[in-house]
Write a protein that holds these residues in place. Structure first.
Motif, PDB file in Angstrom:
ATOM      1  N   ALA A  76       0.828  -1.207   0.000  1.00  9.98           N
ATOM      2  CA  ALA A  76       0.000   0.000   0.000  1.00  9.98           C
ATOM      3  C   ALA A  76       0.861   1.256   0.000  1.00  9.98           C
ATOM      4  O   ALA A  76       0.600   2.212  -0.751  1.00  9.98           O
ATOM      5  N   VAL A  77       1.886   1.282   0.822  1.00  6.85           N
ATOM      6  CA  VAL A  77       2.751   2.459   0.906  1.00  6.85           C
ATOM      7  C   VAL A  77       3.552   2.644  -0.385  1.00  6.85           C
ATOM      8  O   VAL A  77       3.762   3.782  -0.846  1.00  6.85           O
ATOM      9  N   PHE A  80       1.246   4.316  -2.755  1.00  3.63           N
ATOM     10  CA  PHE A  80       1.027   5.711  -2.360  1.00  3.63           C
ATOM     11  C   PHE A  80       2.208   6.584  -2.766  1.00  3.63           C
ATOM     12  O   PHE A  80       2.028   7.659  -3.359  1.00  3.63           O
ATOM     13  N   PHE A  84       1.953   9.592  -5.486  1.00  4.62           N
ATOM     14  CA  PHE A  84       2.157  10.941  -4.945  1.00  4.62           C
ATOM     15  C   PHE A  84       3.297  11.637  -5.684  1.00  4.62           C
ATOM     16  O   PHE A  84       3.189  12.825  -6.026  1.00  4.62           O
ATOM     17  N   PHE A 132      -5.958  12.802  -4.371  1.00  6.51           N
ATOM     18  CA  PHE A 132      -5.316  11.491  -4.414  1.00  6.51           C
ATOM     19  C   PHE A 132      -5.186  10.913  -3.008  1.00  6.51           C
ATOM     20  O   PHE A 132      -5.399   9.713  -2.797  1.00  6.51           O
ATOM     21  N   GLY A 133      -4.791  11.758  -2.049  1.00  6.27           N
ATOM     22  CA  GLY A 133      -4.729  11.295  -0.663  1.00  6.27           C
ATOM     23  C   GLY A 133      -6.061  10.763  -0.186  1.00  6.27           C
ATOM     24  O   GLY A 133      -6.144   9.724   0.483  1.00  6.27           O
ATOM     25  N   SER A 135      -8.434   9.495  -2.123  1.00  7.98           N
ATOM     26  CA  SER A 135      -8.741   8.263  -2.849  1.00  7.98           C
ATOM     27  C   SER A 135      -7.970   7.067  -2.293  1.00  7.98           C
ATOM     28  O   SER A 135      -8.510   5.964  -2.199  1.00  7.98           O
ATOM     29  N   PHE A 136      -6.728   7.293  -1.923  1.00  9.94           N
ATOM     30  CA  PHE A 136      -5.913   6.222  -1.354  1.00  9.94           C
ATOM     31  C   PHE A 136      -6.511   5.736  -0.032  1.00  9.94           C
ATOM     32  O   PHE A 136      -6.692   4.533   0.186  1.00  9.94           O
ATOM     33  N   LEU A 137      -6.831   6.672   0.857  1.00  5.90           N
ATOM     34  CA  LEU A 137      -7.431   6.307   2.138  1.00  5.90           C
ATOM     35  C   LEU A 137      -8.815   5.704   1.940  1.00  5.90           C
ATOM     36  O   LEU A 137      -9.222   4.783   2.649  1.00  5.90           O
ATOM     37  N   ILE A 208      -0.280   1.739   7.728  1.00 11.43           N
ATOM     38  CA  ILE A 208       0.468   2.715   6.933  1.00 11.43           C
ATOM     39  C   ILE A 208       1.858   2.948   7.522  1.00 11.43           C
ATOM     40  O   ILE A 208       2.864   2.962   6.795  1.00 11.43           O
TER      41      ILE A 208
END
Length: 468
Positions: A76-77, A80, A84, A132-133, A135-137, A208
């Motif tokens: 996941a990271v 991200f 980003f 985007f932040g 959408s990721f969460l 995370i």
């Protein structure tokens, strides 16, 4: 399943009501002119990405890969950080070359209008990093089968923009556009912080933080998961976003038409997007994590049952919404927008465009549902091919119809491309399986309900003809 759909729908309805209040105030303060066109152009690209990311396309690629990953936190990271970095570089390019960015979106604008639009394009583009932040969460929360935060959070964007409009009363048109742009950024920040708070409550911070802590560990396994995601992401985005790209194409081509055309398309598309988001997108977002898990664990009977229930629920709502939106287009636009700077002529032009958009509601909505099977089975490439056929058809039809019909032709071309999307999606889903669903007694009841609704609306229009 229906509890999740209901949560999504209520949240979407709440956000869209606030969105209509926002649009009502925008129409009243700015009307349909060069400054409203400038704002809609400036907000168009980040808003396009918001719809692509936030309304399922990112999650429908991320969730299957995340589910299959052995080291979920690290995977996941990695995703991200990758996204980003790319979005940050793109945002910096827009800040360095705002005129070029404005011209790429609004090629039909003259040089003076592009100079006016450029600073607003660069300002609004910062919203892309924030969304985007979000959408990721949101994708991580969907995996936990929590949908409420994402469904309701768009309301924060609309509240922020409404506040900006209220504060901009008695300002010049240029200042109103500036206030709105600041409102977009404040709304994006509020959306992001609300998702952060819920992620903490759901225990996702540990996942995370662990991903960052062990970022360089298990490189081989993480690389496999990351490559699986990369292979599916672009096809998933492309295959899931035909309606959004069609709307973007409409706006781009409308820059070559008379002033106000962009605004007419925007307001009409906003009405069209309400039932699409309220029913089709809400159903798809709620259903997808469950379908993915059923198919991964080879519970195909349960998956088919979920599809059957969702199809008839969605088909009924979309059919009735399509009929109502088409037949009551004049009344809807008059009620929502005709005040202040938004004239009766503006209402008439927007209503006609709304009718053309509403023709595509059913095919776009059902295609959204049926395509879930493709994404859950990692057939993103096939979905991308289908979307390409539909988009190519849209381009050809738009170029053919823009000359004789103007903005009306662009909206009609979008709807016709929805039928191309629908036909190919049904074929990919399985024509035999699809006809097995529609050969149910529910079909007769749906046809009867549509006929009754048409008769009621004809009577309503006759009775109210002299009042509107």
């Amino acid at each position: 399943m229906f509890k999740s759909i209901f949560t999504n729908s209520i949240g979407t309805l709440f956000s869209r009501i606030l969105g209509f209040i926002r649009d009502l105030l925008t129409a009243s303060f700015l009307g349909a002119n060069i400054y409203s066109d400038i704002f809609f152009i400036a907000f168009k690209l980040p808003n396009l990405f918001r719809r692509i990311f936030a309304e399922g396309a990112f999650a429908q690629s991320f969730i299957p890969s995340f589910t299959a990953a052995k080291h979920k936190s690290i995977f996941a990271v990695h995703i991200f950080v990758l996204f980003f970095f790319i979005i940050f570089l793109l945002t910096m390019l827009v800040q360095l070359f705002p005129y070029a960015a404005a011209k790429s979106i609004a090629l039909g604008f003259d040089e003076q209008t592009l100079e006016l639009a450029a600073p607003f394009v660069s300002l609004n583009f910062y919203y892309l990093l924030l969304i985007f932040g979000v959408s990721f969460l949101s994708a991580l929360l969907q995996y936990k089968e929590h949908f409420a935060t994402t469904a309701f959070s768009t309301g924060l964007l609309n509240i922020s923009m409404i506040g900006a409009l209220v504060l901009s009363q008695d300002k010049t048109s240029s200042q109103i556009v500036y206030y709105l742009s600041i409102g977009v950024l404040v709304g994006g920040f509020l959306q992001f912080t609300s998702h952060l708070a819920m992620a903490k409550k759901k225990g996702l911070f540990k996942l995370i933080i662990g991903g960052f802590k062990y970022f360089n560990d298990n490189k081989t396994e993480v690389s496999i998961s990351r490559n699986r995601f990369k292979k599916s992401f672009i096809p998933a985005i492309w295959g899931n976003s035909t309606a959004q790209f069609a709307a973007f194409l409409d706006t781009w081509l409308a820059t070559f038409l008379v002033t106000g055309s962009i605004s007419y398309l925007y307001y009409a598309n906003r009405i069209f997007q309400l039932p699409l988001a309220l029913f089709a997108i809400a159903t798809s977002v709620a259903l997808f994590p469950r379908i993915s898990k059923y198919i991964r664990h080879e519970k195909f009977e349960e998956a088919d049952k979920a599809f059957f229930m969702a199809f008839w629920f969605l088909a009924g709502l979309l059919s009735l919404s399509m009929i109502g939106g088409f037949m009551l287009s004049d009344e809807i636009i008059w009620l929502l927008f005709e005040r202040g700077a938004f004239s009766a002529l503006d209402s008439d032009n927007t209503a006609k465009i709304l009718q053309m958009y509403m023709l595509g509601l059913f095919p776009f909505g059902i295609s959204k549902l049926l395509s879930l099977k493709l994404y859950a089975e990692h057939r993103q490439g096939e979905a991308a091919k289908i979307a390409t056929y539909a988009l190519f058809g849209n381009i050809v039809l738009s170029l053919s119809l823009i000359s004789p019909l103007g903005a009306l032709g662009l909206a009609l071309a979008s709807s016709l491309s929805g039928f191309i999307l629908f036909i190919y999606t049904v074929k990919a889903y399985g024509t035999t399986r699809f006809f097995a669903i529609i050969r149910h007694k529910n079909a007769l009841w749906l046809i009867l309900a549509c006929v009754v609704l048409i008769l009621i609306l004809i009577l309503f229009k006759e009775l109210t003809h002299d009042y509107i």
